[in-house]
Design a protein around this motif. Structure first.
Motif, PDB file in Angstrom:
ATOM      1  N   ALA A  61       0.858  -1.192   0.000  1.00  0.00           N
ATOM      2  CA  ALA A  61       0.000   0.000   0.000  1.00  0.00           C
ATOM      3  C   ALA A  61       0.890   1.236   0.000  1.00  0.00           C
ATOM      4  O   ALA A  61       1.895   1.276   0.712  1.00  0.00           O
ATOM      5  N   VAL A  62       0.529   2.196  -0.799  1.00  0.00           N
ATOM      6  CA  VAL A  62       1.280   3.445  -0.886  1.00  0.00           C
ATOM      7  C   VAL A  62       0.372   4.584  -0.420  1.00  0.00           C
ATOM      8  O   VAL A  62      -0.723   4.779  -0.963  1.00  0.00           O
ATOM      9  N   VAL A  63       0.820   5.300   0.607  1.00  0.00           N
ATOM     10  CA  VAL A  63       0.037   6.413   1.156  1.00  0.00           C
ATOM     11  C   VAL A  63       0.311   7.667   0.326  1.00  0.00           C
ATOM     12  O   VAL A  63       1.449   8.135   0.233  1.00  0.00           O
ATOM     13  N   MET A  64      -0.735   8.191  -0.262  1.00  0.00           N
ATOM     14  CA  MET A  64      -0.598   9.389  -1.079  1.00  0.00           C
ATOM     15  C   MET A  64      -0.585  10.630  -0.187  1.00  0.00           C
ATOM     16  O   MET A  64      -1.242  10.654   0.860  1.00  0.00           O
ATOM     17  N   PRO A  65       0.156  11.670  -0.592  1.00  0.00           N
ATOM     18  CA  PRO A  65       0.185  12.903   0.217  1.00  0.00           C
ATOM     19  C   PRO A  65      -1.138  13.643   0.120  1.00  0.00           C
ATOM     20  O   PRO A  65      -1.861  13.532  -0.868  1.00  0.00           O
ATOM     21  N   VAL A  66      -1.439  14.389   1.167  1.00  0.00           N
ATOM     22  CA  VAL A  66      -2.653  15.205   1.173  1.00  0.00           C
ATOM     23  C   VAL A  66      -2.234  16.670   1.205  1.00  0.00           C
ATOM     24  O   VAL A  66      -1.301  17.044   1.912  1.00  0.00           O
ATOM     25  N   ASP A  67      -2.890  17.482   0.397  1.00  0.00           N
ATOM     26  CA  ASP A  67      -2.549  18.905   0.316  1.00  0.00           C
ATOM     27  C   ASP A  67      -3.364  19.679   1.347  1.00  0.00           C
ATOM     28  O   ASP A  67      -4.527  19.990   1.127  1.00  0.00           O
ATOM     29  N   LEU A  68      -2.731  19.976   2.474  1.00  0.00           N
ATOM     30  CA  LEU A  68      -3.421  20.714   3.532  1.00  0.00           C
ATOM     31  C   LEU A  68      -3.230  22.226   3.398  1.00  0.00           C
ATOM     32  O   LEU A  68      -3.981  23.006   3.981  1.00  0.00           O
ATOM     33  N   ALA A  69      -2.224  22.638   2.627  1.00  0.00           N
ATOM     34  CA  ALA A  69      -1.906  24.062   2.532  1.00  0.00           C
ATOM     35  C   ALA A  69      -2.981  24.852   1.791  1.00  0.00           C
ATOM     36  O   ALA A  69      -3.101  26.061   1.971  1.00  0.00           O
ATOM     37  N   ALA A  70      -3.770  24.177   0.967  1.00  0.00           N
ATOM     38  CA  ALA A  70      -4.784  24.877   0.176  1.00  0.00           C
ATOM     39  C   ALA A  70      -5.891  25.474   1.046  1.00  0.00           C
ATOM     40  O   ALA A  70      -6.575  26.406   0.633  1.00  0.00           O
ATOM     41  N   ASN A  71      -6.046  24.947   2.269  1.00  0.00           N
ATOM     42  CA  ASN A  71      -7.100  25.435   3.157  1.00  0.00           C
ATOM     43  C   ASN A  71      -6.480  25.905   4.469  1.00  0.00           C
ATOM     44  O   ASN A  71      -5.985  25.091   5.251  1.00  0.00           O
ATOM     45  N   PRO A  72      -6.485  27.209   4.753  1.00  0.00           N
ATOM     46  CA  PRO A  72      -5.862  27.740   5.970  1.00  0.00           C
ATOM     47  C   PRO A  72      -6.450  27.153   7.259  1.00  0.00           C
ATOM     48  O   PRO A  72      -5.776  27.089   8.279  1.00  0.00           O
ATOM     49  N   ALA A  73      -7.692  26.699   7.223  1.00  0.00           N
ATOM     50  CA  ALA A  73      -8.327  26.146   8.422  1.00  0.00           C
ATOM     51  C   ALA A  73      -7.599  24.897   8.912  1.00  0.00           C
ATOM     52  O   ALA A  73      -7.605  24.598  10.108  1.00  0.00           O
ATOM     53  N   ASN A  74      -6.953  24.156   7.997  1.00  0.00           N
ATOM     54  CA  ASN A  74      -6.203  22.963   8.410  1.00  0.00           C
ATOM     55  C   ASN A  74      -5.081  23.340   9.373  1.00  0.00           C
ATOM     56  O   ASN A  74      -4.924  22.735  10.436  1.00  0.00           O
ATOM     57  N   ALA A  75      -4.296  24.347   8.991  1.00  0.00           N
ATOM     58  CA  ALA A  75      -3.194  24.786   9.854  1.00  0.00           C
ATOM     59  C   ALA A  75      -3.723  25.403  11.139  1.00  0.00           C
ATOM     60  O   ALA A  75      -3.188  25.172  12.225  1.00  0.00           O
ATOM     61  N   GLU A  76      -4.796  26.184  11.045  1.00  0.00           N
ATOM     62  CA  GLU A  76      -5.376  26.814  12.232  1.00  0.00           C
ATOM     63  C   GLU A  76      -5.870  25.771  13.243  1.00  0.00           C
ATOM     64  O   GLU A  76      -5.872  26.016  14.443  1.00  0.00           O
ATOM     65  N   CYS A  77      -6.262  24.595  12.735  1.00  0.00           N
ATOM     66  CA  CYS A  77      -6.766  23.535  13.616  1.00  0.00           C
ATOM     67  C   CYS A  77      -5.682  22.514  13.957  1.00  0.00           C
ATOM     68  O   CYS A  77      -5.980  21.458  14.528  1.00  0.00           O
ATOM     69  N   GLY A  78      -4.419  22.815  13.584  1.00  0.00           N
ATOM     70  CA  GLY A  78      -3.298  21.977  13.996  1.00  0.00           C
ATOM     71  C   GLY A  78      -3.016  20.771  13.128  1.00  0.00           C
ATOM     72  O   GLY A  78      -2.259  19.875  13.527  1.00  0.00           O
ATOM     73  N   LEU A  79      -3.594  20.696  11.926  1.00  0.00           N
ATOM     74  CA  LEU A  79      -3.382  19.535  11.071  1.00  0.00           C
ATOM     75  C   LEU A  79      -2.144  19.719  10.211  1.00  0.00           C
ATOM     76  O   LEU A  79      -1.937  20.771   9.609  1.00  0.00           O
ATOM     77  N   THR A  80      -1.316  18.683  10.138  1.00  0.00           N
ATOM     78  CA  THR A  80      -0.091  18.727   9.330  1.00  0.00           C
ATOM     79  C   THR A  80      -0.019  17.472   8.459  1.00  0.00           C
ATOM     80  O   THR A  80      -0.622  16.435   8.787  1.00  0.00           O
ATOM     81  N   GLU A  81       0.744  17.565   7.390  1.00  0.00           N
ATOM     82  CA  GLU A  81       0.893  16.420   6.488  1.00  0.00           C
ATOM     83  C   GLU A  81       1.572  15.236   7.179  1.00  0.00           C
ATOM     84  O   GLU A  81       1.148  14.092   6.995  1.00  0.00           O
ATOM     85  N   PRO A  82       2.652  15.447   7.968  1.00  0.00           N
ATOM     86  CA  PRO A  82       3.247  14.291   8.671  1.00  0.00           C
ATOM     87  C   PRO A  82       2.271  13.604   9.623  1.00  0.00           C
ATOM     88  O   PRO A  82       2.282  12.375   9.736  1.00  0.00           O
TER      89      PRO A  82
END
Length: 198
Positions: A61-82
């Motif tokens: 299984a290969v885990v694909m990256p998710v683009d969190l930078a496109a939505n500022p709310a992701n960073a504001e809520c503490g979500l990161t790609e790692p």
């Protein structure tokens, strides 16, 4: 009185007329099923439920990256790609399936057939203190087929598994809740993969 008796007789005739074709159809279907079971005896000998084991034989299984930078709310809520990648990768690995991130993954081959694990995360700030996230995980692969109608080759996506959930938590604990949700989804996928290998 005569009219009512006539109606009853006509109704009985209609039931007989309808009943004969239905009996004939039932007889034909029963004969066809009996014939198929004799011609294809292996069809009844299959292990129950194996026809839905779509992940059987998958060994990577290969885990694909998710683009969190496109939505500022992701960073504001503490979500990161790692956070997302590790929650999925480590959980699926614990189920026994070789799992890699896209950056380190080798191409799939006939010896190592695999699926891509694709996370989807959509977050919004419901208020100054509340975060709401839809998260999902799906397993799919891409295959090149020759279309019978035109003999042209076309790449198609095949979906093997798909599940998601909606989370709403206070901002401070949202990252932990999302990580736990992703681990749950990855664990469900890992369990499905294990069942399909039996």
């Amino acid at each position: 009185m005569t009219t009512e008796q006539d109606r009853e007789r006509n109704g009985a005739r209609e039931q007989i007329a309808i009943g004969r074709p239905l009996r004939r159809l039932t007889h034909i279907c029963a004969t066809a099923l009996l014939t198929l079971s004799c011609v294809f005896p292996g069809a009844q000998a299959q292990t129950p439920g194996r026809e839905t084991a779509v992940l059987e034989g998958v060994n990577m299984a290969v885990v694909m990256p998710v683009d969190l930078a496109a939505n500022p709310a992701n960073a504001e809520c503490g979500l990161t790609e790692p956070l997302v990648a590790e929650a999925i990768q480590l959980t699926v690995q614990a189920a026994g399936l070789r799992t890699e991130l896209l950056a380190q993954a080798q191409p799939f081959t006939t010896i190592t057939p695999g699926v891509y694990l694709i996370p989807t995360i959509a977050t919004l700030r419901d208020s100054s203190s509340l975060c709401v996230t839809w998260l999902s995980l799906k397993a799919q692969s891409a295959h090149t087929l020759t279309l019978p109608s035109t003999q042209q080759r076309k790449t198609v996506q095949i979906l093997y598994w798909d599940r998601g959930m909606l989370l709403s938590t206070p901002r401070g604990g949202h990252a932990g809740a999302v990580a736990a949700g992703l681990r749950q989804l990855a664990s469900d996928f890992g369990e499905q993969w294990r069942r399909d290998q039996r």
